[in-house]
Structure formats: structure tokens, C-alpha cells
Scaffold this active site. Structure first.
Site, mmCIF file in Angstrom:
data_model
loop_
_atom_site.group_PDB
_atom_site.id
_atom_site.type_symbol
_atom_site.label_atom_id
_atom_site.label_comp_id
_atom_site.label_asym_id
_atom_site.label_seq_id
_atom_site.Cartn_x
_atom_site.Cartn_y
_atom_site.Cartn_z
ATOM 1 N N HIS A 261 16.120 -9.980 -25.754
ATOM 2 C CA HIS A 261 16.993 -8.827 -25.967
ATOM 3 C C HIS A 261 18.038 -9.148 -27.032
ATOM 4 C CE1 HIS A 261 15.214 -7.265 -22.362
ATOM 5 N NE2 HIS A 261 15.660 -8.279 -21.648
ATOM 6 N N ARG B 246 9.362 -7.324 -27.632
ATOM 7 C CA ARG B 246 8.239 -8.009 -27.018
ATOM 8 C C ARG B 246 7.626 -8.976 -28.027
ATOM 9 N NH1 ARG B 246 5.337 -3.480 -25.363
ATOM 10 N NH2 ARG B 246 6.581 -3.226 -23.497
ATOM 11 N N HIS C 173 12.384 -14.974 -22.645
ATOM 12 C CA HIS C 173 12.239 -15.015 -21.190
ATOM 13 C C HIS C 173 11.073 -14.163 -20.707
ATOM 14 C CE1 HIS C 173 14.709 -11.438 -21.935
ATOM 15 N NE2 HIS C 173 14.224 -10.948 -20.814
ATOM 16 N N GLU D 7 21.339 -10.236 -18.950
ATOM 17 C CA GLU D 7 20.834 -9.955 -17.613
ATOM 18 C C GLU D 7 20.823 -11.230 -16.790
ATOM 19 O OE1 GLU D 7 17.049 -8.470 -19.034
ATOM 20 O OE2 GLU D 7 15.982 -10.141 -18.147
HETATM 21 ZN ZN ZN Z 1 14.682 -8.966 -19.973
#
Ligand code: ZN
Length: 310
Positions: A97, A192, A172, A115
Site C-alpha cells: 500500500h 498487487r 505483505h 494496517e
Molecule cells: Zn494490505
């Protein structure tokens, strides 16, 4: 106003999703590919409804826009957090991200995403991907372009109770056999990197290599979080993380305790057991917000809860 804001989750079918949101968390849902329950969300891709009380049927984003006093008049334009339960029956794509600054410029003023994950349950021998092994940006580009994933990805074994903080720029992926709770900034911007060559609706899902190469930190620097457990009368409090976007703690209640809500608002997620939050019966999977000025909440019953606030 001492009114608990109880929310109804939004469920998301995913190609990698399973049935543990029903089997383990007890949600009354059909389907064997439910990957995510967005349990505290005001995101336009899944805006939770308020389950009961004077705001029943309104969305969380509506409540944020029209009753900001319940959130201590917080200044953020949108509700700042998003909480999900995630059940991965298959591996999720490898992703990264952006931070706020990159998303602001490249994603139409959107937010970046920090996150964190608390592992609720996983199969024996499960693992997770956090970080990578390239030493330089040049090496990283080569490894990604040549698909040298085993060399590139930092795979770590996991156990129930493990906790990971994932700052922007961290490669991740959640892998198969994992049930977790995710607390994150309210953003859906994901780049992605690799999707195991899978097909969705007859074609591969889009990759975002160029953006990923822009935002991945290199070399990877591990974000150490220091889990601290405080043993108290009747409960244990575990401090999980505090960062500029959220503070997350876990409480394992043996009988009862008093939770002090002296923040602008506090998200409370029941991740195990059942009991009462003041007059409200709750069980595993229940998620709610204690509004501004709530003060002391009496938490009763043998259960584990995860709290989050900004
Ligand atoms: Zn994520």
C-alpha cells in the site's frame, strides 16, 4: 450520550475466501467464499448499517457526517478507520500500500494505508508474508520482473495471538489457513505485485508493478512492535500498537472489568467468547463503537476484545 453504536457487517466474497466467518465467528451467512467481514466501516465500498437504537438503519458514514459530536468532533473528512475479519482459505495476492503522500498525488486525493493484523486462528504450520529480501532497488526490480518470488519474499511462520504492524511500503500477504482481525486506515488502495497466476472470471487480476516499485521500501526495515501484557484483577490487557493512525489493545476478560472510554470514540470488537457490554449482550463477532464521553463501560463475561481508537 451513553449509547453504544452497534454495527452490522458488510460481507465480501473473494476468490480466496472460506467459510470460517460462518463456522468460527458465527455469522449467519451463506456461501463458501466469504473472505472478509467489514465490521466497522464507513467506506463507500462497504458502509456498515447501524444495527439498533435511534440511528438504526443509517450508515456509519451518515452518522459521521451528521453527528460528529458522537466522535468528539474529530476533524477527519471521512471516518478514519476500517476494521475487518479476514478468512483466507487460499493465499491472498502479494501486495503493498502507498502512504498518504503518494496516494494523495497518484490516487485522486485518496488516503494511504497503514494496517495491522492480530492472528485469531490458523492451521498448524501456517505462514504469512511480511517484508522482502532485496538489498537494492535494482535487485528488487529484477526479482519482481523475473518472478523470483521465493528469493524475494520474506515468509514467516505464524501462531494464534501473533500481531503484525504493516506500514505503507511493506510487501505483505495473508496466506491460506489464517483467520485474523485487521485494523487499518480507511482506504482500499492496494498495489498487487503477484497473484500466483490465478484467474478471476476467466482472466488474471490486474497487477500494479510500476506503482509497487515506486512505493516499496528497500531494503526492508522490520517494524518491531513490542507486545506488552499487563495482568490485572479479573483481566489481562495487552498493548499491541500505537502509531499516528491508531492505538490497538486487547483485553482478555476472566470475569469482568471496567473499560474506560475517554477517547474521541472507541471501537470494540469481540473476538472470542460472549458476555455483556453494559446492558448489551455480545458474542464473538460483535463490533461496536463507544461514542465520545461514554466513560466507563462494564465488560462482563469470559471473552477477548480488541479495541481501537485514533
Ligand atoms: Zn494490505
Amino acid at each position: 450520550m451513553r449509547e453504544i453504536i452497534k454495527l452490522t457487517p458488510v460481507f465480501k466474497e473473494m476468490i480466496w475466501g472460506g467459510n470460517k466467518l460462518r463456522e468460527n465467528l458465527g455469522y449467519d451467512i451463506l456461501g463458501d467464499n466469504i473472505g472478509e467481514a467489514w465490521v466497522v466501516s464507513a467506506h463507500d465500498q462497504g458502509d456498515c448499517l447501524i444495527a439498533e437504537g435511534r440511528f438504526a438503519g443509517k450508515t456509519l458514514s451518515w452518522l459521521w457526517d451528521n453527528h460528529r459530536e458522537l466522535f468528539g468532533n474529530a476533524k477527519e473528512k471521512e471516518f478514519p478507520l476500517l476494521v475487518k475479519f479476514i478468512d483466507a482459505r487460499e493465499d491472498l495476492s502479494i501486495q503493498v500500500h502507498p502512504d498518504d503522500a503518494y496516494a494523495q498525488v497518484h490516487e485522486n486525493g485518496a488516503r494511504g494505508k497503514t494496517e495491522c493484523w492480530y492472528i485469531m486462528d490458523c492451521e498448524e504450520g501456517s505462514d504469512i508474508i511480511v517484508g522482502h529480501r532485496a538489498e537494492t532497488r535494482e535487485e528488487m526490480k529484477e526479482m519482481i520482473e523475473e518472478g523470483r518470488w521465493e528469493e524475494f519474499l520474506h515468509v514467516r511462520p505464524i501462531h494464534p495471538g501473533d500481531f503484525f504492524q504493516i506500514p505503507p511500503g511493506t510487501v505483505h500477504a495473508i496466506r491460506k489457513g489464517t483467520l485474523l482481525i485487521e485494523i487499518q486506515q480507511n482506504s482500499a488502495i492496494t498495489y498487487r505485485i503477484y497473484d500466483y497466476g490465478r484467474m478471476s472470471g476467466g482472466k488474471p487480476r490486474e497487477l500494479h508493478i510500476r506503482q509497487a516499485l515506486d512505493v516499496v521500501g528497500c531494503p526492508y526495515k522490520e517494524e518491531k512492535t513490542q507486545k506488552q501484557v499487563f495482568r490485572e484483577e479479573g483481566y489481562d490487557r495487552t498493548f499491541l500498537v500505537s502509531c499516528p493512525f491508531y492505538t490497538v489493545e486487547k483485553y482478555d476478560v476472566r470475569e469482568s472489568f471496567v473499560l474506560l472510554q475517554n477517547q474521541r470514540f472507541m471501537i470494540v470488537n469481540v473476538i472470542e467468547g460472549e458476555g455483556m457490554v453494559d446492558e448489551m449482550p455480545v458474542k464473538k463477532g460483535c463490533c461496536m463503537i463507544l461514542p465520545y464521553g461514554y466513560g466507563e463501560a462494564r465488560i462482563e463475561g469470559e471473552m477477548s476484545i480488541v479495541t481501537a481508537y485514533i
